[in-house]
Write an enzyme that holds these catalytic residues in place. Structure first.
Site, PDB file in Angstrom:
ATOM      1  CD  GLU A   1      12.880   5.642 -32.639  1.00  0.00           C
ATOM      2  OE1 GLU A   1      12.610   4.788 -31.794  1.00  0.00           O
ATOM      3  OE2 GLU A   1      12.828   6.876 -32.406  1.00  0.00           O
TER       4      GLU A   1
HETATM    5  C1  ACM Z   1      16.812   7.408 -31.230  1.00  0.00           C
HETATM    6  O1  ACM Z   1      16.874   7.122 -30.027  1.00  0.00           O
HETATM    7  N1  ACM Z   1      15.665   7.279 -31.878  1.00  0.00           N
HETATM    8  C2  ACM Z   1      17.961   7.862 -31.974  1.00  0.00           C
END
Ligand code: ACM
Length: 522
Positions: free
Chosen positions: A294
Site C-alpha cells: 500500500e
Molecule cells: C495489508 O493488508 N496492507 C498487507
C-alpha cells in the site's frame, strides 16, 4: 484434534490412565525444557508429583525416531501401559506433546487442581506438517501490546502448532521496537496509538524476552519494518527522512496509504541500514519482513527503485527478505518470501505469479479468508469488513495449493493469519477475533489436503470450546458450530460489550470504521 494428524488409529481395547505416581522420561537433554513445562502444567491440574527423569517413564519422550520424521514430525502411542512420543528432534517432541495435551481431558490445562480420572482412549498417531510455515501476524503498531499480552497470544497459538509469529512492528501510528542508533523512533514515534492514547514500544531486553519465549514454544518471530509507505511514525520522528525535511505530526487515525519515505535521499538508506542491522541482530530466524504494501504515496517508478535497495540491505544483514506481494513487481533477491494478501483480484495474483517466476516462494494470507480482523458477520462489533465478512467456514474452506492459479505446489511455503489491530486494544478482543478462526488456518497449514473437510472440521472445532473455557479464552461462539449447550448460551458478543476494557477509543473505532475508508484506499 486440531490440526488433524496425518494418520491416527484407535486401539479399541486400550485406555491410558495417568496414575498418581506417573513419571515423565526422556532420552535427550534438549527435550528437558519441553518435559519440564509439560510436567509443571500437569502438576497444577492433577496434583501429582510427576518427576521428570532420564530414561523411560510413564510418558516417554524420545528423539530416537528416524530422520524421515523431519524436524516437526512425531509418532505417538497411548495404551494401557503408557504414552510414548518419538521424534527426530526436540521440536518434533514439542509438536507431539502439543497433541498429547489435546488427547488429555480439557481440565488438564486448568490453572488449579482438578479431579481425575486422566484418561486417554488408546491410539497411535503418526504426524508431520504439510507446510513448514504456519504463522499468525499481530499488528502491535495500530495498538501496542505488552510483552505479557504477546506471551498470552504465543501460548494460545502454540496449541495449534503455529510456528511463526510475524510482528508488524512499525506503521503510521507507532514505532514499537527500540533502535539505538535512531532513538527518537520509540521515544516519540512510539508514544501514541490509534485513538490518541499512549502507545509503547519494546526495549531490546523486552523484545529479546519475547523472541525467547516464542522460541521456547518452537515459534520463530518474523519482525516487520514496513517500508516505504506506512511510515508516518518514523517520518514524524526524524524530519530528514521526509521529502521536504518537514516532519509530519504523529498520526492516530486509521487511513492507509498517505506516507512515504523520501526515495531519492541517501539518508533513507542509511536509516534502513541501521534499522535492519539492529533488528536483524535481534532475530534468530532467517526472515526479515520489509513490508512494501500500500505505498500509494510513493510514485511507482520510485517504488520500483526503492524495493531492491531496501532488500539488498536486508540481505546485507544476513536475512532473507519477506515482503507483501506488491514487492514482486520488481526484481527480488534469491530466497525472498512473498506474502500474498490478495483476494480474488487478478492483479494481486499476477504479482504472486511474478514472484514465483523469479524463484521466490509464497506465504498465503488471502485477506478474504485469513485476515482475522475481518468481522464474522454484519453484527460483529469488532473488526473491519473491507475484505468481506469472514465466517468460520469461509476462513477454513480453501486450499492453499490452488488459491493462486498457475503456481506449483513447491512454491508454497505455507499460510499466515494476520490480525490488524485498528479496532483491537486488549487481549480479550484479540481472542475474540482469533478464536475460533485461527485453528482452521493452522490446520490448513499442517494437515494433509485429504483431511480437509468442513463438516468434519466443525465437529472437531466444537470440541475445542471446553478447552478455551478452561483457558479463559474469550472466543466467539460462532452459530455455525454446535458448541455444547452451556457454551452456546454464554453470548460472547455480550462478553465484548461488557468487557471492562472496552475503552472509549475502541468503541469509537468500532463505530466509525465501517471499513469504507480502507476499501477506498486499496
Ligand atoms: C495489508 O493488508 N496492507 C498487507
Amino acid at each position: 484434534m486440531i490440526p488433524q494428524p496425518t494418520a491416527q488409529q484407535a486401539l479399541p481395547d486400550e485406555t491410558f490412565t495417568l496414575p498418581s505416581d506417573a513419571t515423565i522420561g526422556l532420552d535427550d537433554p534438549s527435550a528437558q525444557p519441553i518435559a519440564d513445562r509439560f510436567a509443571a502444567q500437569l502438576r497444577t491440574s492433577t496434583g501429582f508429583a510427576l518427576p521428570v527423569q532420564e530414561g523411560a517413564g510413564t510418558i516417554t519422550l524420545s528423539t530416537s525416531g528416524p530422520d524421515s520424521l523431519g524436524a516437526e514430525g512425531y509418532e505417538l502411542r497411548a495404551d494401557a501401559s503408557g504414552v510414548s512420543i518419538t521424534a527426530y528432534t526436540a521440536e518434533g517432541l514439542f509438536r507431539g506433546v502439543t497433541t498429547l495435551r489435546q488427547l488429555l481431558p480439557a481440565k488438564a490445562d486448568a490453572d488449579s487442581a482438578q479431579d481425575g480420572p486422566w484418561e486417554i482412549a488408546g491410539t497411535t498417531i503418526s504426524d508431520s506438517p504439510r507446510y513448514g510455515y504456519r504463522g499468525m501476524m499481530l499488528d502491535v503498531s495500530r495498538h501496542f501490546f505488552t510483552v505479557d499480552q504477546v506471551k498470552r497470544v504465543i501460548d494460545l497459538i502454540s496449541l495449534y502448532k503455529v510456528n511463526r509469529l510475524h510482528l508488524h512492528l512499525s506503521d503510521d501510528q507507532g514505532w514499537r521496537i527500540q533502535v539505538d542508533s535512531w532513538p527518537n523512533l520509540t521515544v516519540y514515534g512510539g508514544s501514541k496509538q490509534v485513538g490518541g492514547a499512549d502507545g509503547g514500544s519494546y526495549s531490546k531486553a523486552e523484545y529479546a524476552e519475547l523472541v525467547q519465549y516464542a522460541a521456547d514454544r518452537y515459534i520463530t518471530v518474523v519482525p516487520e519494518i514496513d517500508t516505504p509507505g506506512h511510515t508516518n511514525a518514523a517520518l514524524a520522528s526524524y524530519p530528514e527522512l521526509n521529502k521536504g525535511d518537514q516532519a509530519p505530526d504523529l498520526y492516530t487515525e486509521t487511513e492507509v496509504g498517505f506516507s512515504s519515505f523520501a526515495i531519492d535521499k541517501d539518508v533513507t538508506y542509511e536509516f534502513l541500514d541501521d534499522v535492519f542491522r539492529e533488528v536483524a541482530e535481534q532475530t534468530p530466524g532467517e526472515l526479515l519482513h520489509l513490508g512494501g504494501d500500500e505505498a500509494h504515496s510513493t510514485p511507482h517508478s520510485e517504488y520500483l527503485a526503492f524495493v531492491p535497495k531496501a532488500a539488498e540491505l536486508v540481505v546485507k544483514h544476513g536475512k532473507r527478505v519477506m515482503g507483501w506481494h506488491e514487492i514482486a513487481d520488481g526484481p527480488l533477491p534469491a530466497g525472498t518470501v512473498v506474502q500474498y494478501w490478495g483476494t480474488e483480484d487478478p492483479k494481486a495474483q499476477v504479482l504472486a505469479q511474478k514472484a514465483v517466476e523469479q524463484g521466490a516462494t509464497l506465504v498465503l494470507s488471502p485477506a478474504n479468508r485469513a485476515y482475522l480482523d475481518m468481522k464474522y458477520d454484519a453484527n460483529t462489533e469488532l473488526g473491519l469488513d473491507w475484505a468481506g465478512l469472514i465466517s468460520v467456514e469461509q476462513s477454513y474452506n480453501w486450499n492453499p495449493a490452488t488459491l493462486v492459479p498457475d503456481v506449483p505446489a513447491s512454491a508454497i511455503d505455507g499460510v499466515e493469519a494476520p490480525l490488524w489491530t485498528e479496532t483491537v486494544d486488549d487481549v480479550s478482543k484479540i481472542e475474540y477475533l482469533v478464536f475460533p478462526r485461527l485453528p482452521g488456518i493452522a490446520e490448513l497449514g499442517w494437515s494433509a489436503e485429504s483431511a480437509l473437510d468442513w463438516s468434519a472440521y466443525r465437529e472437531r472445532l466444537a470440541e475445542q470450546g471446553p478447552r478455551w473455557e478452561v483457558l479463559g479464552v474469550n472466543f466467539y461462539r460462532a452459530p455455525e458450530i454446535d458448541w455444547r449447550q452451556e457454551l452456546r448460551t454464554r453470548s460472547s458478543s455480550q462478553a465484548v460489550v461488557s468487557s471492562t476494557s472496552c475503552s472509549a477509543t475502541v468503541c469509537w473505532c468500532a463505530t466509525s470504521l465501517s471499513g469504507a475508508s480502507r476499501t477506498s484506499s486499496r
